[in-house]
Design an enzyme around this catalytic site. Structure first.
Site, mmCIF file in Angstrom:
data_model
loop_
_atom_site.group_PDB
_atom_site.id
_atom_site.type_symbol
_atom_site.label_atom_id
_atom_site.label_comp_id
_atom_site.label_asym_id
_atom_site.label_seq_id
_atom_site.Cartn_x
_atom_site.Cartn_y
_atom_site.Cartn_z
ATOM 1 N N ASP A 1 0.613 -1.203 0.258
ATOM 2 C CA ASP A 1 -0.204 -0.071 -0.020
ATOM 3 C C ASP A 1 0.959 1.339 -0.272
ATOM 4 O OD1 ASP A 1 -2.098 1.847 0.028
ATOM 5 O OD2 ASP A 1 -2.565 1.398 2.328
ATOM 6 N N ASP B 1 -1.645 4.994 -5.965
ATOM 7 C CA ASP B 1 -1.951 4.070 -4.403
ATOM 8 C C ASP B 1 -2.009 2.686 -5.130
ATOM 9 O OD1 ASP B 1 -2.927 3.141 -2.283
ATOM 10 O OD2 ASP B 1 -5.110 3.987 -2.725
#
Length: 452
Positions: A85, A282
């Site tokens: 992440d 992201d």
């Protein structure tokens, strides 16, 4: 944080909150601070510190919905599968403690022992900054809470433990790094995530890459290459950064995320009038999200362009908000891509820099054999005006987050093999031997394709 068919999934961490929970007594009696650094340097080839660590990834955009990495934690090391992440800083794993929302059997949980991070630790201060730091005493445990854009969250306590790493020059180090031991998790969607936690790759001081850089083990650079066929690789340091062919754009200075822009949306190479898009890269988001204005403009362009073509709306397919069906079922995006035009994001603050988005980078084929749009309306899922570049748009590209030079880069790549490291790191090792060694498989995934 991930699950099958979950368009809302996003790894962006919206808040980081200090929380003194009900489990303080448990952790206070089980932890004590130590400051040792475990170093096991097997290589005698050079005395300088290693520059890069490389990991094999697993996962895909659809149907799994995330990419994960297996990392070792502790001494002796125990392996944990973590969702990668770049949208958040803190790494956390499910904790073997009185636990809410911890769905794994105990043998797959992290067991804390004598490794509490105290409130006085600079990493605890950095995590809660600039918010107030309500510790009663400097020796209190450092509690944390992170909330994600998909409504998931993790609450727990910061700990430190060994992360045994093998570097591209053959050396091995086991630095003690801080991460979260999470005892209260909330997951978005109906499905249970199969990973044990999150590997936070953001630019903040608590991220793993920042901690490794502070210790002098790697440069403050992180990157990934997500394969459209599934899998790929992740790296810390700059060894795998291509020497040429990379498009670079400055990282926004006023953002806590890997954000850049502004950018203009192009459709089949032509301006759309959609400008001023600030983008967040992201890896914790399966799909790409545009704000409502950009999304509606894109959908209108796509529908107008498909007018008269042999595709019809597949409203019965709920895999994603917009799906189309052909005269027969599609087996892959390759079968459907000729119906669609390429997109691009042209960055207006740097000359001749574009992020090319081919149909393969914004479409999926569902289990029903329909082709679906993998760019979603972020305004409908609580993202407001944010625009997120998710995994689908980063497929088959090497993405580089260069925190030292405050820039983000990308280039087309074969994510099924490691550039440069294949020969230098894996020379003379057979595929069979790599698989048997297990940990070396993380660094030599190319052998599978080479032997086919």
């Amino acid at each position: 944080m991930a699950g099958t068919d979950k368009p809302k999934r996003s790894g962006i961490a919206l808040t980081a909150l200090f929380f003194l929970g009900l489990f303080a007594t448990f952790f206070s009696c089980c932890f004590s601070e130590t400051n040792q650094l475990l170093i096991n340097k097997k290589s005698t080839q050079s005395d300088h510190l290693a520059s890069s660590a490389v990991f094999l990834l697993q996962g895909n955009v659809y149907p799994l919905g995330y990419y994960s990495v297996s990392v070792g934690i502790g001494h002796p090391a125990k392996r944990f599968d973590l969702d990668i992440d770049t949208g958040s800083d803190l790494t956390w794993v499910q904790c073997d403690a009185p636990c809410t929302g911890c769905t794994k059997p105990r043998e797959h949980l992290y067991k804390p022992k004598n490794n509490l991070v105290r409130c006085e630790d600079p990493l605890c201060v950095a995590f809660h900054s600039p918010a107030s730091h309500p510790c009663n005493t400097p020796t209190d445990q450092c509690d944390y809470e992170v909330e994600y854009a998909d409504q998931g969250s993790s609450l727990g306590v910061l700990v430190k433990d060994y992360f045994p790493l093998k570097f591209t020059n053959g050396s091995q180090f086991g630095p003690r790094l801080a991460f979260g031991c999470g005892y209260d998790q909330k997951h978005s969607g109906l499905s249970t995530p199969s990973t044990t936690g999150v590997l936070g790759l953001g630019a903040g001081k608590t991220s793993i890459v920042s901690q490794l850089s502070l210790l002098g083990l790697t440069r403050n650079v992180v990157g990934h290459c997500l394969s459209g066929q599934g899998g790929g690789f992740l790296f810390f340091g700059n060894d795998l950064v291509p020497s040429s062919g990379v498009m670079w754009t400055p990282k926004s200075q006023n953002s806590n995320h890997y954000s850049s822009g502004p950018a203009e949306l192009l459709f089949s190479g032509k301006p759309t009038g959609v400008k001023g898009l600030n983008l967040i890269f992201d890896s914790g988001s399966s799909y790409t999200y545009f704000n409502s204005v950009a999304y509606e403009a894109l959908v209108k362009l796509l529908r107008n362009d498909l007018n008269g073509k042999a595709l019809k709306d597949a409203t019965e397919d709920k895999t994603l908000p917009i799906c189309w069906k052909g005269s027969k079922c599609f087996k892959s995006v390759r079968d459907a891509k000729n119906y669609f035009k390429p997109l691009a994001l042209s960055f207006t603050n740097v000359k001749n820099v574009q992020l090319q988005i081919s149909p393969e980078a914004y479409l999926i084929v569902s289990h029903h054999g329909n082709v679906c749009l993998g760019i979603l309306n972020g305004s409908e899922v609580g993202l407001g005006s944010m625009n997120i570049i998710g995994d689908i748009t980063m497929l088959d590209k090497i993405l580089i987050y260069d925190n030292e030079n405050q820039r983000i880069g990308w280039a087309p790549a074969n994510c099924n093999r490691l550039p440069k490291v294949d020969r230098e790191y894996c020379e003379g090792v057979s595929q069979h031997y790599v698989v048997k060694l297990g940990i070396l498989e993380e660094y030599c995934p190319a052998f599978a394709s080479d032997d086919q």
